[in-house]
Design a protein around this motif. Structure first.
Motif, short mmCIF file in Angstrom:
data_model
loop_
_atom_site.label_atom_id
_atom_site.label_comp_id
_atom_site.label_asym_id
_atom_site.label_seq_id
_atom_site.Cartn_x
_atom_site.Cartn_y
_atom_site.Cartn_z
N LEU A 72 -94.22 -53.83 -7.27
CA LEU A 72 -94.79 -52.72 -7.59
C LEU A 72 -96.01 -52.06 -6.94
O LEU A 72 -96.25 -51.29 -6.49
CB LEU A 72 -94.60 -52.30 -9.05
CG LEU A 72 -95.08 -51.21 -9.68
CD1 LEU A 72 -94.31 -49.75 -9.19
CD2 LEU A 72 -95.21 -51.01 -11.23
N GLU A 73 -97.12 -53.04 -7.18
CA GLU A 73 -98.37 -52.81 -6.76
C GLU A 73 -98.49 -52.62 -5.12
O GLU A 73 -99.11 -51.73 -4.57
CB GLU A 73 -99.36 -54.16 -6.99
CG GLU A 73 -99.62 -54.45 -8.50
CD GLU A 73 -100.73 -53.54 -8.81
OE1 GLU A 73 -101.46 -52.81 -8.02
OE2 GLU A 73 -100.82 -53.40 -9.96
N LEU A 74 -97.43 -53.46 -4.51
CA LEU A 74 -97.40 -53.29 -2.81
C LEU A 74 -96.61 -51.75 -2.50
O LEU A 74 -96.85 -51.57 -1.50
CB LEU A 74 -96.43 -54.22 -2.20
CG LEU A 74 -97.29 -55.66 -2.32
CD1 LEU A 74 -96.66 -56.84 -1.76
CD2 LEU A 74 -98.76 -55.45 -1.39
N LYS A 75 -96.02 -51.09 -3.28
CA LYS A 75 -95.30 -49.78 -3.21
C LYS A 75 -96.57 -48.88 -3.19
O LYS A 75 -96.56 -47.66 -2.66
CB LYS A 75 -94.35 -49.42 -4.15
CG LYS A 75 -93.09 -50.17 -4.02
CD LYS A 75 -92.05 -49.68 -4.73
CE LYS A 75 -90.67 -50.62 -4.44
NZ LYS A 75 -89.62 -50.10 -5.41
N LEU A 76 -97.54 -49.21 -3.95
CA LEU A 76 -98.80 -48.23 -4.16
C LEU A 76 -100.13 -48.40 -3.34
O LEU A 76 -100.95 -47.63 -2.85
CB LEU A 76 -99.30 -48.35 -5.68
CG LEU A 76 -98.16 -47.98 -6.71
CD1 LEU A 76 -98.86 -48.19 -8.11
CD2 LEU A 76 -97.79 -46.63 -6.66
N LYS A 77 -99.88 -49.63 -2.81
CA LYS A 77 -101.04 -49.90 -1.65
C LYS A 77 -100.63 -51.14 -0.78
O LYS A 77 -99.82 -51.93 -1.09
CB LYS A 77 -102.52 -50.41 -2.57
CG LYS A 77 -102.17 -51.45 -3.59
CD LYS A 77 -103.37 -51.96 -4.43
CE LYS A 77 -103.26 -52.73 -5.64
NZ LYS A 77 -104.35 -52.95 -6.37
N PRO A 78 -101.35 -51.09 0.37
CA PRO A 78 -100.75 -51.97 1.55
C PRO A 78 -101.10 -53.45 1.21
O PRO A 78 -100.37 -54.34 1.74
CB PRO A 78 -101.38 -51.53 2.67
CG PRO A 78 -102.74 -50.90 2.07
CD PRO A 78 -102.42 -50.28 0.82
N HIS A 79 -102.12 -53.83 0.60
CA HIS A 79 -102.42 -55.34 0.26
C HIS A 79 -103.04 -55.56 -1.34
O HIS A 79 -103.60 -54.60 -1.91
CB HIS A 79 -103.58 -55.41 1.21
CG HIS A 79 -104.00 -56.89 1.00
ND1 HIS A 79 -103.17 -57.96 1.89
CD2 HIS A 79 -105.14 -57.36 0.71
CE1 HIS A 79 -103.82 -59.16 1.79
NE2 HIS A 79 -104.87 -58.99 0.92
N VAL A 80 -102.72 -56.76 -1.66
CA VAL A 80 -102.92 -57.27 -2.94
C VAL A 80 -103.63 -58.52 -2.75
O VAL A 80 -103.34 -59.21 -1.96
CB VAL A 80 -101.72 -57.23 -3.92
CG1 VAL A 80 -101.16 -55.93 -4.40
CG2 VAL A 80 -100.88 -58.34 -3.41
N ALA B 71 -101.35 -60.77 -0.18
CA ALA B 71 -100.18 -60.36 0.52
C ALA B 71 -100.04 -59.04 0.83
O ALA B 71 -100.79 -58.14 0.25
CB ALA B 71 -99.10 -60.61 -0.63
N SER B 72 -99.35 -58.63 1.78
CA SER B 72 -99.22 -57.32 2.11
C SER B 72 -97.70 -56.85 2.27
O SER B 72 -96.87 -57.65 2.15
CB SER B 72 -99.60 -57.23 3.79
OG SER B 72 -100.72 -57.79 3.92
N ALA B 73 -97.70 -55.55 2.18
CA ALA B 73 -96.26 -55.04 2.12
C ALA B 73 -95.54 -55.29 3.35
O ALA B 73 -96.02 -55.32 4.33
CB ALA B 73 -96.39 -53.53 1.80
N ARG B 74 -94.22 -55.67 3.12
CA ARG B 74 -93.37 -55.95 4.41
C ARG B 74 -93.07 -54.50 5.11
O ARG B 74 -93.09 -53.57 4.45
CB ARG B 74 -92.04 -56.30 3.96
CG ARG B 74 -91.27 -57.09 4.98
CD ARG B 74 -89.84 -57.38 4.63
NE ARG B 74 -89.15 -56.56 4.18
CZ ARG B 74 -87.66 -56.76 4.07
NH1 ARG B 74 -87.00 -57.82 4.19
NH2 ARG B 74 -86.86 -55.78 3.54
N HIS B 75 -93.26 -54.75 6.46
CA HIS B 75 -92.99 -53.36 7.31
C HIS B 75 -91.75 -53.07 6.89
O HIS B 75 -90.67 -53.67 7.02
CB HIS B 75 -93.10 -53.77 8.70
CG HIS B 75 -93.17 -52.70 9.66
ND1 HIS B 75 -92.00 -52.23 10.12
CD2 HIS B 75 -94.23 -52.06 10.15
CE1 HIS B 75 -92.51 -51.20 11.05
NE2 HIS B 75 -93.55 -50.98 10.69
#
Length: 267
Positions: free
Chosen positions: A17-25, A61-65
């Motif tokens: 969910l965090e990665l849907k809101l920002k590109p990196h956690v 971690a980063s969101a998957r392309h």
């Protein structure tokens, strides 16, 4: 104030969910948020990375392309236990003497493996060389392999010739995989696969989509089917809200190994 203790599944869902809101956690920030050690968060990220749900990065971690999609050989090594459970359960839905269409993919390969092991008497029409080879080892299976344009990275054929071949048959059911399932519908990432899946759907009395839970909420370029067209969703677990509610509203039958009361008569 006591920090809430998150269960493992809850942590995984929150990270995505965090990665849907920002590109990196970042690991340190997540550890503080969840009230766990950084080692625990790193293991969570490793689990999600193996499932192809995110990209591991330095310190987090980063969101998957959005366009990322691994080839067949890579997908076979992701979520192995979950796809085995799904494949075993899906194979139990096939009745003796029935005719089915099976498309190409890592999940349908597991389905084919358990179907061959059970030696269910069945006629199978497929565009997958791997599915054909697996089921060809069963003396109870009549395998018919479609012609077409060969995709080496998927060990499958696609194209006009493939779809025309499928149109010559009427079968009891189709067992189809997909790259994504969201409120948009069933979607596919590989060029040519969507047309083959739709051709199989048109020729089948019953439709079963074999989609593991890692595909829930994902949307890819080609739409294969609207939610109204799915028929049955066979997965390793049921989707969570809001997707589960939308599927019920559209009349989709959701089947999984954990919900035995949902098991239908064989097709």
């Amino acid at each position: 104030m006591t920090t809430r203790r998150y269960k493992k599944q809850e942590r995984h869902e929150q990270i995505l969910l965090e990665l849907k809101l920002k590109p990196h956690v970042r690991v340190a920030e997540l550890a503080k948020q969840f009230g766990v050690t950084t080692e625990t968060v790193r293991r969570d990220i490793e689990d999600l990375g193996r499932d192809g749900l995110l990209q591991r990065a330095h310190g987090g971690a980063s969101a998957r392309h959005a366009g990322a999609h691994h080839d067949l050989d890579a997908r076979r090594h992701q979520r192995v236990a979950e796809r085995e459970r799904l494949g075993r359960f899906a194979a139990s839905l096939v009745a003796e003497g029935s005719s089915i269409m099976v498309d190409a993919g890592a999940t349908t390969m597991e389905f084919a493996r358990f179907l061959a092991f059970a030696e269910t008497r069945v006629t199978v029409i497929t565009n997958s060389l791997q599915v054909a080879m697996i089921l060809g080892q069963s003396p109870a299976t009549d395998v018919r392999l479609a012609p077409g344009e060969y995709l080496p990275r998927e060990a499958a054929v696609v194209g006009t010739e493939t779809c025309e071949y499928l149109a010559d048959y009427n079968v009891d059911a189709c067992f189809i995989g997909a790259a994504g399932l969201s409120e948009v519908g069933v979607t596919e990432a590989i060029a040519g696969f969507g047309a083959v899946k739709r051709a199989m759907m048109r020729q089948s009395r019953a439709r079963h989509f074999l989609i593991d839970a890692s595909k829930f909420g994902q949307t890819h370029m080609t739409r294969v089917a609207s939610l109204d067209e799915i028929g049955s969703l066979v997965s390793d677990r049921h989707p969570m809200a809001p997707l589960s509610g939308v599927l019920r509203e559209r009349g989709v039958r959701m089947l999984s190994p954990d919900i035995q009361k949902s098991a239908p008569a064989r097709v």
